[in-house]
Design a protein around this motif. Structure first.
Motif, PDB file in Angstrom:
ATOM      1  N   PHE A 134      -3.845   1.587   3.652  1.00  0.00           N
ATOM      2  CA  PHE A 134      -4.226   0.793   2.495  1.00  0.00           C
ATOM      3  C   PHE A 134      -5.744   0.841   2.351  1.00  0.00           C
ATOM      4  O   PHE A 134      -6.463   0.699   3.351  1.00  0.00           O
ATOM      5  N   PRO A 135      -6.250   1.032   1.138  1.00  0.00           N
ATOM      6  CA  PRO A 135      -7.700   1.112   0.953  1.00  0.00           C
ATOM      7  C   PRO A 135      -8.460  -0.066   1.565  1.00  0.00           C
ATOM      8  O   PRO A 135      -9.529   0.121   2.155  1.00  0.00           O
ATOM      9  N   GLN A 322      -7.301  -7.524   4.842  1.00  0.00           N
ATOM     10  CA  GLN A 322      -7.953  -6.481   5.631  1.00  0.00           C
ATOM     11  C   GLN A 322      -7.214  -6.415   6.958  1.00  0.00           C
ATOM     12  O   GLN A 322      -6.251  -7.152   7.169  1.00  0.00           O
ATOM     13  N   ALA A 323      -7.644  -5.528   7.834  1.00  0.00           N
ATOM     14  CA  ALA A 323      -7.024  -5.428   9.153  1.00  0.00           C
ATOM     15  C   ALA A 323      -7.813  -6.259  10.148  1.00  0.00           C
ATOM     16  O   ALA A 323      -9.022  -6.066  10.303  1.00  0.00           O
ATOM     17  N   THR A 381       3.458  -7.681   2.095  1.00  0.00           N
ATOM     18  CA  THR A 381       3.007  -6.292   2.142  1.00  0.00           C
ATOM     19  C   THR A 381       3.153  -5.624   0.781  1.00  0.00           C
ATOM     20  O   THR A 381       2.364  -4.744   0.420  1.00  0.00           O
ATOM     21  N   SER A 382       4.137  -6.053   0.007  1.00  0.00           N
ATOM     22  CA  SER A 382       4.363  -5.443  -1.308  1.00  0.00           C
ATOM     23  C   SER A 382       3.162  -5.623  -2.226  1.00  0.00           C
ATOM     24  O   SER A 382       2.911  -4.806  -3.115  1.00  0.00           O
ATOM     25  N   TRP A 383       2.388  -6.690  -2.005  1.00  0.00           N
ATOM     26  CA  TRP A 383       1.198  -6.906  -2.835  1.00  0.00           C
ATOM     27  C   TRP A 383       0.161  -5.815  -2.578  1.00  0.00           C
ATOM     28  O   TRP A 383      -0.576  -5.433  -3.483  1.00  0.00           O
ATOM     29  N   LEU A 384       0.141  -5.306  -1.350  1.00  0.00           N
ATOM     30  CA  LEU A 384      -0.790  -4.225  -1.028  1.00  0.00           C
ATOM     31  C   LEU A 384      -0.339  -2.927  -1.685  1.00  0.00           C
ATOM     32  O   LEU A 384      -1.158  -2.115  -2.125  1.00  0.00           O
ATOM     33  N   LEU A 385       0.977  -2.730  -1.751  1.00  0.00           N
ATOM     34  CA  LEU A 385       1.501  -1.557  -2.441  1.00  0.00           C
ATOM     35  C   LEU A 385       1.164  -1.618  -3.930  1.00  0.00           C
ATOM     36  O   LEU A 385       1.069  -0.583  -4.597  1.00  0.00           O
TER      37      LEU A 385
END
Length: 434
Positions: A134-135, A322-323, A381-385
């Motif tokens: 993910f960016p 972020q990570a 997680t779908s929001w990151l997609l």
């Protein structure tokens, strides 16, 4: 919503990550620890893998054994610390130049890159490899033209809501901040907290405010540039920051936060929500696993997860992402090639996805996102997609404390949004002089 309980091990939270980072910055040089390097080339190689991510202990041990079977001359030795001990141990080892070959750099990624203590993973791993992340989990680790860490487990923030209470009040999760402010009086009149949030320590208030800057600008690079604070014309007292702080003031004035928000720790914020005393809770993807073991059983069917509200109807719901867990490779390692190869091994799609699912963790790669098994983590997680991840972890010297203090001053009414933005800028500039 129903989930299977996560392993009962210490998990990363935003609060713990930042506490570790602060400790790393302030820690004295204690007894240093080496990585047991035995030399590179064709001989035997020992790689030190340093982390505090104890929920992955079994997975890392298995991966190390399997990798050794494939590469008999390479032995990977994972080493774990408690939250309290990791930061000072890492700091001491860095001072003695005896850090692990692969280690989690906390919030020191940019400082270590500046000091040339870690290698450029963009060169080592390659663009094709990093393009699978993910960016938002890549961008946090970028310094100038290089990338000096890679995301392991990500975290995203959202709005948890009590579906029963909201239905009783005739409300639905707010789409915009205006919607949230408008419904606050009705929720307060019912004797409930509209939105529970951690205010002590106050770093989660910066997690809350920073993505609003991205919502206003529709460009996550703005916050990243503010954090590094190196580009000409970049300033924390710019209009987008003032606007974001103005929204915080609007929500404060509307009674969205509890009256004692600045004294509310994470456990209190969470229990206020799970005990039915708050209609909503702002928190991260690290919350659902603990929710399954701490909330009353009947509550587990009475909550939903909504996207962070946005600044205007139809606007993009940029959310804090972020990570928290990242990996870096020491520039002082004698076995950099082996270290990079083992990192690639850890990120093998099937292996990585299993590790994420077994620990109820949010992945940092787009490929793993499709295979997430936890319904709550899959939702977030779908929001990151959808490309909605925005920066919220500050790595620049003095940035976190300066921003947090600025947000607090707006919440407690001691400064206007414009005054707070000006104070943030002055504090960041001063911190860079020390």
């Amino acid at each position: 919503m129903h989930e299977t309980s996560a392993p009962s091990r210490t998990r990363l939270s935003r609060r713990n990550l930042l506490a570790l980072g602060a400790a790393a910055s302030a820690a004295p040089v204690l007894a240093a620890c080496g990585s047991d390097d035995s030399g590179g080339g064709g001989g035997n190689v020992t790689l030190g893998l340093w982390t505090w991510a104890s929920e992955f202990e079994d997975a890392f041990a298995t991966a190390a054994d399997e990798y050794h079977q494939l590469h008999p001359n390479v032995t990977v030795k994972p080493r774990y610390w408690s939250f309290a001990n990791y930061a000072p141990s890492l700091q001491a080892a860095l001072a003695a130049k005896e850090e692990g070959d692969i280690f989690m750099p906390l919030v020191s990624t940019l400082a270590l890159a500046q000091a040339e203590r870690t290698i450029d993973l963009r060169k080592a791993l390659g663009a094709d490899f990093l393009d699978g992340f993910f960016p938002s989990t890549n961008e946090e680790n970028v310094y100038q033209d290089g990338q000096y860490a890679v995301g392991w487990a990500a975290q995203t923030f959202g709005l948890f809501h009590n579906t029963t209470l909201m239905a009783q009040l005739g409300l639905t999760p707010p789409e915009t901040w205006d919607d949230l402010a408008a419904m606050a009086p009705k929720i307060n009149a019912a004797g409930l907290v509209p939105m529970s949030i951690q205010g002590n320590p106050s770093n989660q208030l910066s997690d809350f405010m920073l993505p609003i800057i991205t919502q206003i600008t529709d460009d996550p690079q703005v916050v990243l540039d503010l954090d590094t604070h190196e580009k000409k014309g970049v300033s924390w007292d710019s209009e987008p920051v003032v606007q974001a702080l103005t929204i915080v003031k609007q929500l404060t004035d509307a009674g969205v936060f509890s009256s004692g928000v600045l004294a509310t720790d994470s456990d209190t914020a969470n229990s206020t929500f799970t005990s039915g005393k708050a209609a909503m809770l702002f928190t991260g993807s690290f919350f659902p696993p603990s929710l399954q073991t701490t909330a009353p059983p009947e509550f587990l069917t009475q909550y939903g997860i909504a996207k962070t509200p946005t600044v205007k109807p139809g606007g993009k719901h940029w959310c804090a992402n972020q990570a928290g867990y990242t990996w870096a490779v020491s520039s002082g390692s004698k076995n950099q090639d082996a270290a990079v190869d083992f990192l690639k091994y850890l990120y093998d799609p099937a292996r990585y996805l299993k590790m994420m699912n077994d620990t109820f963790s949010m992945p940092s790669t787009e490929a793993a996102a499709d295979g997430v098994s936890s319904s709550d983590i899959k939702t977030m997680t779908s929001w990151l997609l959808d490309g909605e991840g925005a920066p919220h972890i500050m790595f620049g010297k003095g940035t976190l404390d300066s921003v947090t203090n600025g947000v607090v001053s707006v919440v407690n009414g001691s400064a206007t949004p414009a005054q707070a933005a000006k104070a943030i800028e002055a504090a960041v500039v001063q911190a860079r002089k020390i």
